[in-house]
Scaffold this active site. Sequence first.
Site, short mmCIF file in Angstrom:
data_model
loop_
_atom_site.label_atom_id
_atom_site.label_comp_id
_atom_site.label_asym_id
_atom_site.label_seq_id
_atom_site.Cartn_x
_atom_site.Cartn_y
_atom_site.Cartn_z
N GLU A 298 57.94 19.20 -42.55
CA GLU A 298 57.24 20.37 -43.11
C GLU A 298 57.48 20.30 -44.61
O GLU A 298 58.60 20.50 -45.07
CB GLU A 298 57.82 21.67 -42.54
CG GLU A 298 57.64 21.84 -41.04
CD GLU A 298 56.20 22.09 -40.63
OE1 GLU A 298 55.35 22.37 -41.51
OE2 GLU A 298 55.92 22.00 -39.43
N ASN B 201 64.85 27.98 -49.33
CA ASN B 201 64.00 29.14 -49.61
C ASN B 201 63.95 30.16 -48.47
O ASN B 201 63.90 31.36 -48.73
CB ASN B 201 62.60 28.71 -50.05
CG ASN B 201 61.92 27.83 -49.05
OD1 ASN B 201 62.53 27.26 -48.16
ND2 ASN B 201 60.61 27.70 -49.19
N GLU C 266 55.46 23.52 -36.13
CA GLU C 266 56.57 24.36 -35.72
C GLU C 266 56.00 25.66 -35.19
O GLU C 266 54.84 25.98 -35.42
CB GLU C 266 57.51 24.61 -36.89
CG GLU C 266 58.04 23.29 -37.43
CD GLU C 266 59.32 23.41 -38.24
OE1 GLU C 266 59.34 24.21 -39.17
OE2 GLU C 266 60.27 22.67 -37.92
N CYS D 278 56.55 27.59 -49.46
CA CYS D 278 55.64 26.45 -49.29
C CYS D 278 54.21 26.92 -49.05
O CYS D 278 53.26 26.20 -49.31
CB CYS D 278 56.12 25.58 -48.15
SG CYS D 278 56.42 26.53 -46.66
P1 NAD Z 1 64.51 19.28 -50.85
O1 NAD Z 1 63.54 18.30 -50.31
O2 NAD Z 1 65.14 19.01 -52.15
O3 NAD Z 1 65.71 19.50 -49.82
C1 NAD Z 1 65.49 19.88 -48.48
C2 NAD Z 1 66.68 19.46 -47.65
O4 NAD Z 1 66.75 18.04 -47.65
C3 NAD Z 1 68.03 19.96 -48.17
O5 NAD Z 1 68.85 20.31 -47.08
C4 NAD Z 1 68.57 18.74 -48.89
O6 NAD Z 1 69.98 18.73 -48.94
C5 NAD Z 1 68.07 17.63 -47.99
N1 NAD Z 1 67.99 16.31 -48.62
C6 NAD Z 1 67.84 16.02 -49.93
N2 NAD Z 1 67.85 14.69 -50.11
C7 NAD Z 1 68.01 14.13 -48.89
C8 NAD Z 1 68.08 12.78 -48.44
N3 NAD Z 1 68.00 11.75 -49.27
N4 NAD Z 1 68.23 12.56 -47.12
C9 NAD Z 1 68.30 13.60 -46.26
N5 NAD Z 1 68.25 14.89 -46.63
C10 NAD Z 1 68.09 15.16 -47.94
O7 NAD Z 1 63.73 20.66 -50.83
P2 NAD Z 1 64.22 22.07 -51.36
O8 NAD Z 1 64.23 21.97 -52.85
O9 NAD Z 1 65.46 22.48 -50.66
O10 NAD Z 1 63.05 23.02 -50.86
C11 NAD Z 1 61.87 23.17 -51.56
C12 NAD Z 1 60.77 22.32 -50.95
O11 NAD Z 1 60.67 22.59 -49.56
C13 NAD Z 1 59.42 22.64 -51.53
O12 NAD Z 1 58.71 21.46 -51.79
C14 NAD Z 1 58.73 23.41 -50.42
O13 NAD Z 1 57.35 23.37 -50.42
C15 NAD Z 1 59.30 22.79 -49.21
N6 NAD Z 1 59.19 23.69 -48.07
C16 NAD Z 1 58.27 23.41 -47.08
C17 NAD Z 1 58.12 24.28 -46.02
C18 NAD Z 1 57.14 24.00 -44.92
O14 NAD Z 1 57.28 24.57 -43.84
N7 NAD Z 1 56.15 23.15 -45.12
C19 NAD Z 1 58.90 25.42 -45.93
C20 NAD Z 1 59.82 25.67 -46.94
C21 NAD Z 1 59.97 24.78 -48.00
#
Ligand code: NAD
Length: 491
Positions: free
Chosen positions: A265, A167, A469, A299
């Site tokens: 995060e 995102n 962060e 998020c």
């Molecule tokens: P996601 O959890 O699907 O993926 C995030 C990252 O993790 C990607 O690079 C993905 O390839 C990797 N990943 C997936 N499975 C994995 C595994 N088994 N082992 C290691 N890495 C793995 O999230 P998304 O769909 O890319 O992003 C959306 C989510 O991120 C939402 O829930 C959002 O709230 C959250 N988010 C949080 C923040 C914050 O700062 N708190 C900021 C942005 C997004």
Amino acid sequence: MPPSAPANRRSHDAHGPVRRRPGRHDARGDRRGRGARVTLTVLEPATEAVLAELPRAGSDDADAAVARAKAAYPAWRAVAPPDRARLLYGLADALAERQEELAVLEARNAGKPIGDARGEMGMVADVFRYYAGGVERNLGDTIPVSGGVAMTFREPLGVVALITPWNFPLAIASWKMGPALAAGNTVVLKPAELTPLTALKLERIGIEAGLPEGVLNVVAGPGSVCGQRLVEHPDVAKIAFTGSTEVGRGIAAGAAATIKRVTLELGGKSANVVFADADLEAAAAAAPGAVFGNAGQDCCARSRILVERPALDEFMAALQPRVEAIAVGDPLAETTEMGPLISAGQRENVASFVSEDAPVAIRGSAPKGPGYWFPPTVLAPVGNDERPAREEIFGPVACVIPFDGEEEAVRLANETIYGLSGSVWTRDGARALRVARAIDTGVISINSNTSVRVATPFGGFKQSGIGRELGPDALDHYTELKNVYYATEGS
Ligand code: NAD
């Protein structure tokens, strides 16, 4: 009226499709005696067209990146602090020079409005500048003890793996990379499969800006393969992860096997609390940006708008024209305020929250045709225990939840597994502070909906994460605290 759909906009310009130098990657593959490499196809969400085809990194590539980072670590941690700071200032300057090119690429790959992408790329340069300044402020203490002197040092961890979502691809990568490199660690960044392009550019810009080979490595591959390998890898000291709470849970469990340091995060379901005594015009003007920014894929999205019941009608009347006026369309058009969702799957998931009988109170517009479009949508009234109010939608859908009085506002705001962000709107200063303190959330703003700044800490309570962060505290998450006792009066 939304601008016309960008389906026909397609002249692949200099900032357009990205292909990694094939020689380098073929060479790596050949060295391992493997056949043709699997491709990672990157789409442009506004058109559904192919934006780039890359070799898809696998666990071997993750291992190779960790090996490069491990080899580079001793020399990088030994770089004199002012020199390490200079290198990071140089990287910040190089990123600032390439701001427009990076912004266009991010806008196309993530589907975000170009104005937002420019802001994010400006922030990326600022983050490296901020942490360049932190290199020489990585201070320890001297502690009075008997028989000698005790002093503390903040030592780097070693190789740190950074796993990031789609995102805010480069911005979130910089939040981790800035403090990690400043503290003397080397890094392996695994961007989301859907949006790896700016991270790959960053890797090249880092080398051009003088970072030693191996200090900053990027592997673009699936999380379940590359990400998983980084979590398991015995030579990775820490995982800094941003993503969903579900994946974060698995990462925390996986990291436990080797007692890796972890910062997480994760998701959010933040409350935007509007009291009846607030400046309702200002609150209604700010509310759409706080939930529909980045097409709701944020998020920090204040996706639960809690409105004190006596102000409900006036607030809704002020909100409606603002939601309907949101310009949804081509991310590269200067007037666009909201782009498409990231993928067909994401759109399907978002749509599942707006069923046939959903209480749609306000609906904006969106282009028809190719692209993962979804109109800004406000559901009202919604109960705090209903699915759209409970689960993170991660799309342009807001719930308006009426409440009666301060106590109920705080209770509803806290009735969630998350605790990332939020806002309070009131003209009563004492109440503003009371409510801001009572809501269990890492970040909250009063009479404003902004929450993220380079110089202030950002992170979640509860299942929104662990660690912080940005701001001065982030450096601590990339170091171990060492105590040294120096005897001055015999041993
Ligand atoms: P996601 O959890 O699907 O993926 C995030 C990252 O993790 C990607 O690079 C993905 O390839 C990797 N990943 C997936 N499975 C994995 C595994 N088994 N082992 C290691 N890495 C793995 O999230 P998304 O769909 O890319 O992003 C959306 C989510 O991120 C939402 O829930 C959002 O709230 C959250 N988010 C949080 C923040 C914050 O700062 N708190 C900021 C942005 C997004």
